[in-house]
Design an enzyme around this catalytic site. Structure first.
Site, mmCIF file in Angstrom:
data_model
loop_
_atom_site.group_PDB
_atom_site.id
_atom_site.type_symbol
_atom_site.label_atom_id
_atom_site.label_comp_id
_atom_site.label_asym_id
_atom_site.label_seq_id
_atom_site.Cartn_x
_atom_site.Cartn_y
_atom_site.Cartn_z
ATOM 1 N N ARG A 133 0.829 -1.205 0.000
ATOM 2 C CA ARG A 133 0.000 0.000 0.000
ATOM 3 C C ARG A 133 0.859 1.249 0.000
ATOM 4 O O ARG A 133 0.500 2.273 -0.594
ATOM 5 C CB ARG A 133 -0.945 -0.002 1.209
ATOM 6 C CG ARG A 133 -1.735 1.297 1.371
ATOM 7 C CD ARG A 133 -2.884 1.163 2.358
ATOM 8 N NE ARG A 133 -2.508 0.529 3.592
ATOM 9 C CZ ARG A 133 -1.857 1.127 4.599
ATOM 10 N NH1 ARG A 133 -1.475 2.387 4.492
ATOM 11 N NH2 ARG A 133 -1.573 0.458 5.700
ATOM 12 N N TYR B 257 -17.536 16.718 -15.303
ATOM 13 C CA TYR B 257 -18.048 15.355 -15.273
ATOM 14 C C TYR B 257 -19.038 15.226 -14.121
ATOM 15 O O TYR B 257 -18.789 15.702 -13.011
ATOM 16 C CB TYR B 257 -16.872 14.387 -15.112
ATOM 17 C CG TYR B 257 -17.237 12.984 -14.733
ATOM 18 C CD1 TYR B 257 -18.151 12.252 -15.485
ATOM 19 C CD2 TYR B 257 -16.658 12.379 -13.624
ATOM 20 C CE1 TYR B 257 -18.481 10.953 -15.134
ATOM 21 C CE2 TYR B 257 -16.976 11.075 -13.273
ATOM 22 C CZ TYR B 257 -17.894 10.371 -14.027
ATOM 23 O OH TYR B 257 -18.226 9.089 -13.676
ATOM 24 N N ASP C 30 -8.237 18.803 -14.469
ATOM 25 C CA ASP C 30 -8.466 17.436 -14.933
ATOM 26 C C ASP C 30 -8.130 17.402 -16.420
ATOM 27 O O ASP C 30 -8.825 18.003 -17.236
ATOM 28 C CB ASP C 30 -9.922 17.049 -14.687
ATOM 29 C CG ASP C 30 -10.221 15.595 -15.013
ATOM 30 O OD1 ASP C 30 -9.524 15.032 -15.875
ATOM 31 O OD2 ASP C 30 -11.163 15.031 -14.434
ATOM 32 N N LYS D 297 -8.711 6.083 -19.094
ATOM 33 C CA LYS D 297 -9.043 6.576 -20.422
ATOM 34 C C LYS D 297 -7.816 6.519 -21.344
ATOM 35 O O LYS D 297 -7.284 5.458 -21.602
ATOM 36 C CB LYS D 297 -9.618 7.992 -20.306
ATOM 37 C CG LYS D 297 -10.718 8.154 -19.231
ATOM 38 C CD LYS D 297 -11.869 7.179 -19.372
ATOM 39 C CE LYS D 297 -13.090 7.556 -18.534
ATOM 40 N NZ LYS D 297 -12.903 7.443 -17.081
#
Length: 413
Positions: A65, A118, A191, A216
């Protein structure tokens, strides 16, 4: 090329972060291995060692982690692609945005955000930051920098932009907004998912931090969910790292990190083809009588076309368009297509089409969608890398389906 010259982005996408003879590769792997181990053996017990002092750049790892060799290779490459000093890979783009904002604001602070975000980001801002964390949010039409200026307050701690936006492909002046907040204690985030670092590098335009849904374009194959944050701000990076590893723990897993790392290798080749195909599709749609509007920054009549030419090196592979009809026409159109798959998301090698009002932006109320100009016949297209003649022929099938529905019923018996 001079030996002192920095590698181009095309080269960084292939090589950065994957030196076969660094970070303990015993076999000299050309491709970074998928390190699935959740924990790592220590050479000995050093009473002076603290976990925060472990240095992945030196090949030191303790617990998956906190850091993982595959993820670290990806973070190194993503930082280089955006021209930043620090990269952090997350389990999703949403996790990346949430962590960045959480590192930037406190209860009582204020965020100025692009109104055409978004829908998932708007829900996060409204239902988490505003409703649960006591952070006020003002949405503005950021295509005019003056609107951002007017919304700033003494308690404004973050300005959050997308450019181009989802789904109307609107742009904000990144350098102009950076100048606007340069003398304020404000984190300016962008973004950059729709453009990718191939077409736009917000840090070079003055942004403090850039985020991606690496699901994406950076991955490009629709087979991994992941996100990323890149910044040059050392203090912000330290806070984001703490939240990534300890406070939130939403890290990108080893296999997703490997897939995104693999995907970036073809970013330059893919983006060039995406843009060429999207330009051809936009020009085709712009000439159709059944289409009232096409939203693509590469078209000269797009309101932000000149800004796109200034701050981007290309126009991307996503566009949206309005059909002259009603929602039933839109449904007939998309259901007649065979090359464009009806699905959410963008940025894969395959072409996708969706109806925002019924899919990605359905969580918004009808009034909110109307205010954003998201009609029942607005279609968003992520143009893939298939043969352009096949894509155009498929869109013609959609228009044929609309035309058949408009024909009066036959009276022959």
């Amino acid at each position: 090329m001079d030996d002192q010259s920095a590698p181009t982005l095309d080269t960084l996408t292939v090589t950065e972060g994957e030196d076969p003879f660094e970070r303990g590769s015993e076999a000299g792997d050309v491709v970074s291995p998928v390190h699935l181990s959740s924990t790592f053996a220590l050479p000995g017990l050093d009473a002076e060692m603290r976990l925060e002092d472990v240095d992945p750049d030196a090949g030191e790892f303790v617990y998956g982690r906190l850091s993982n060799p595959t993820r670290h290779a990806l973070e190194t490459r993503l930082a280089a692609l955006e021209g930043g000093a620090h990269g952090a890979a997350f389990a999703s783009g949403t996790a990346a945005i949430f962590t960045t904002l959480l590192a930037s604001v406190r209860p009582g602070d204020h965020i100025v955000a692009f109104e055409d975000l978004y829908a998932g980001t708007r829900r996060m801002l409204d239902d988490v930051f505003r409703a649960r964390l006591g952070v006020d949010v003002t949405y503005v039409d950021a295509t005019e920098t003056a609107n951002v200026a007017a919304a700033l307050r003494e308690e404004t701690a973050a300005v959050w932009m997308e450019s181009p936006t989802n789904p109307k492909l609107a742009l904000c002046d990144i350098a102009g907004i950076a100048d606007l907040v340069a003398d304020r204690e404000v984190v300016f985030g962008v973004d950059n998912t729709f453009a990718s670092p191939y077409f736009q590098r917000p840090l070079e335009l003055g942004a403090d931090v850039v985020v991606h849904s690496t699901t994406k374009y950076l991955n490009g194959h629709s087979d991994a969910i992941a996100g990323a944050v890149v910044t040059d701000d050392d203090a912000l990076a330290e806070e984001i790292r703490f939240l990534q590893q300890v406070g939130v723990g939403a890290v990108s897993g080893p296999f997703d990190s490997y897939l995104v790392l693999r995907g970036t290798k073809t970013l330059a080749a893919r983006m060039a083809r995406h843009e060429a195909n999207a330009t051809a599709v936009a020009e085709f749609l712009d000439a159709r009588p059944e289409v009232t509007d096409v939203y693509y920054p590469g078209l000269p009549d797009h309101p932000d076309h000149e800004l796109a030419r200034e701050q981007m090196s290309g126009f991307g592979g996503i566009l949206s368009f309005e059909l002259d009809g009603d929602i039933d026409d839109a449904k007939r159109f998309v259901e007649a297509l065979t090359e464009f798959t009806l699905a959410v998301s963008v940025g894969g090698v395959e072409s996708l089409i969706e109806l925002p009002a019924a899919m990605t932006h359905e969580p918004l109320s009808p009034a909110e969608r109307e205010a954003l100009g998201i009609s029942d016949t607005l279609l968003r297209v992520s143009v893939g890398i298939e043969g352009i003649d096949d894509l155009i022929a498929d869109l013609e099938r959609g228009f044929d389906a609309m035309a058949r529905s408009a024909e009066p019923p036959s009276t022959e018996r």
